[in-house]
Design a protein around this motif. Structure first.
Motif, short mmCIF file in Angstrom:
data_model
loop_
_atom_site.label_atom_id
_atom_site.label_comp_id
_atom_site.label_asym_id
_atom_site.label_seq_id
_atom_site.Cartn_x
_atom_site.Cartn_y
_atom_site.Cartn_z
N ILE A 172 0.84 -1.20 0.00
CA ILE A 172 0.00 0.00 0.00
C ILE A 172 0.88 1.25 0.00
O ILE A 172 1.79 1.38 0.81
N ASP A 173 0.61 2.16 -0.90
CA ASP A 173 1.43 3.37 -1.04
C ASP A 173 0.81 4.52 -0.26
O ASP A 173 -0.08 5.22 -0.76
N PHE A 174 1.29 4.73 0.95
CA PHE A 174 0.76 5.80 1.80
C PHE A 174 1.24 7.18 1.38
O PHE A 174 0.83 8.18 1.97
N GLN A 183 -4.62 6.72 7.19
CA GLN A 183 -3.39 6.65 7.97
C GLN A 183 -3.38 7.74 9.03
O GLN A 183 -4.35 8.46 9.22
N GLY A 184 -2.25 7.87 9.73
CA GLY A 184 -2.09 8.93 10.71
C GLY A 184 -2.78 8.66 12.04
O GLY A 184 -3.28 7.56 12.29
N LEU A 185 -2.82 9.68 12.87
CA LEU A 185 -3.41 9.57 14.21
C LEU A 185 -4.85 9.09 14.19
O LEU A 185 -5.23 8.25 15.01
N LYS A 221 2.24 -0.64 10.07
CA LYS A 221 2.54 0.17 8.90
C LYS A 221 2.18 1.63 9.12
O LYS A 221 2.95 2.53 8.76
N VAL A 222 1.02 1.85 9.71
CA VAL A 222 0.58 3.23 9.99
C VAL A 222 1.57 3.92 10.93
O VAL A 222 1.98 5.06 10.68
N LEU A 223 1.97 3.25 12.00
CA LEU A 223 2.90 3.87 12.95
C LEU A 223 4.27 4.08 12.34
O LEU A 223 4.91 5.13 12.56
#
Length: 419
Positions: A172-174, A183-185, A221-223
């Protein structure tokens, strides 16, 4: 923007026109010359919006930049980096050993990071601007599931990402802007607070769920993405703080002008619009509790708002992030200029700093009555949310018109709300 000479000069000109009509032709040249000279004098000395800006270039902007960079920006970014490191550590502990104790620790670490974030969100400057840092770190509401009336740019959602029907999580290309709300907080908020009604049920997504490994991989991945982005921003400020301070001139590319624009943009769009206008339905007449910040832990929404409000006031007054002492800032600049504006409420010309003090006091009074949970506030007494918008709007107006005009700073972002 209204100017007092718009009225008095017109009267002055009308009177002189009558006078000119009565005089003999031989006196016309002399009287017109006199009127023109007087008009220039009045125009230069009379303004309800701001004081003459001739002293702008003699104000020590470097002192403001030094205070902002050394006492507000870099300490706040360092604090967020510390809180984010703790959040990543808590995530690792939880995904290694998923249980309720570790989940609560992760939820607490998230809230601490969210509070710290409020103090750096306004600085869309340098590397942060280049990376679209704010967009990727705190875009809400999250896109967690596709609905019949979904207006998102594509069918990618947090749920579809986790289920990995079309693309492996690792692939996945964030970096794509269209994935900012996956994504993110806010995405972490969904992953640790929003999967189920109880902590015990949330833990099962990471222990007994058929695709538990996907939930773990996505949270990691998000973190990791958040840590990577933040490291770049931290490195930028560690390397460029002195350069930012040295760029202390008065122009569209000078540090002061750019940072002031970041501030105004945030107050207007990040603070007023996202935190208040959108959930209250101010723009479309449809209140929506699901658009409050930290929707999956809404009991924290007011505290996050107040933390952001503190950051807004700190930048204006030049209040140190670390110890609360006041240094040179926007208020000192306006006082140096002896800048004034017309206060429509009192029908009088006053110091801009006095007007702004009053605007902040009005915000203080209204927000004191807000529910700790903005989703409840929207449902039970949305009028108070709308009143909160109104008092913030009064600050935005004096800031964007009178204050920026006095400091000779031009708005450098797209502005279409009529302020």
């Amino acid at each position: 923007m209204s100017h007092s000479f718009g009225f008095t000069n017109k009267q002055y000109i009308r009177g002189n026109k009558l006078l000119f009509n009565k005089k003999k032709n031989m006196k016309k040249g002399l009287l017109m010359c006199f009127a023109f000279t007087a008009l220039i004098i009045i125009s230069c000395s009379s303004s309800d919006d701001s004081t003459d800006k001739g002293n702008n270039n003699t104000f020590n902007r470097e002192a403001v930049l030094t205070n902002w960079v050394n006492n507000i920006i870099t300490p706040a970014i360092s604090d967020f980096n510390t809180k984010l490191t703790a959040l990543k550590s808590s995530q690792t502990q939880f995904t290694t050993t998923p249980n309720e104790t570790n989940l609560v620790a992760l939820q607490t670490a998230l809230f601490n990071a969210q509070k710290s974030w409020q103090h750096i969100a306004m600085f869309n400057f340098g590397k942060a601007e280049e990376l679209n840092y704010r967009l990727f770190m705190n875009s809400y509401p999250v896109d967690f599931i596709t609905t019949a009336d979904d207006s998102q740019e594509d069918d990618n959602t947090i749920v579809s990402n986790i289920e990995a029907n079309t693309l492996a999580i690792a692939d996945i290309d964030f970096t794509l802007e269209k994935r900012n709300n996956e994504q993110g907080l806010p995405a972490v908020d969904y992953m640790v607070n929003g999967l189920a009604a109880t902590n015990a049920e949330i833990v099962t997504y990471y222990t007994t769920n058929a695709i538990k490994d996907n939930y773990i991989a996505y949270l990691e991945k998000v973190l990791d993405r958040m840590v990577s982005l933040t490291n770049e921003v931290v490195t930028y400020w560690n390397s460029n703080a002195n350069t930012v301070i040295a760029n202390n001139g008065s122009s569209a590319t000078a540090s002061f002008d750019k940072l002031v624009n970041d501030y105004v943009n945030y107050v207007e769009k990040g603070f007023r619009e996202l935190k208040i206008a959108t959930p209250s339905g101010k723009r479309n007449g449809s209140p929506d509790k699901e658009t409050v910040e930290s929707f999956y832990s809404p009991q924290n929404s007011k505290e996050l708002f107040l933390e952001a409000y503190k950051a807004v006031k700190n930048l204006y007054y030049g209040t140190s992030f670390s110890n609360g002492t006041n240094g040179q800032s926007i208020d000192d600049y306006l006082d140096f200029l002896q800048a004034t504006a017309f206060d429509a409420d009192e029908r009088a010309t006053k110091n801009i700093t006095d007007i702004i003090d009053e605007r902040f006091a009005a915000i203080d009074q209204v927000v004191a009555g807000l529910n700790n949970d903005f989703s409840i506030q929207v449902e039970t007494n949305n009028n108070l949310m709308l009143e909160t918008f109104n008092v913030i709007q009064l600050y935005v107006t004096v800031l964007k018109t009178s204050a920026l005009n006095a400091m000779d700073v031009t708005v450098d972002f797209v502005d279409s709300d009529g302020d």
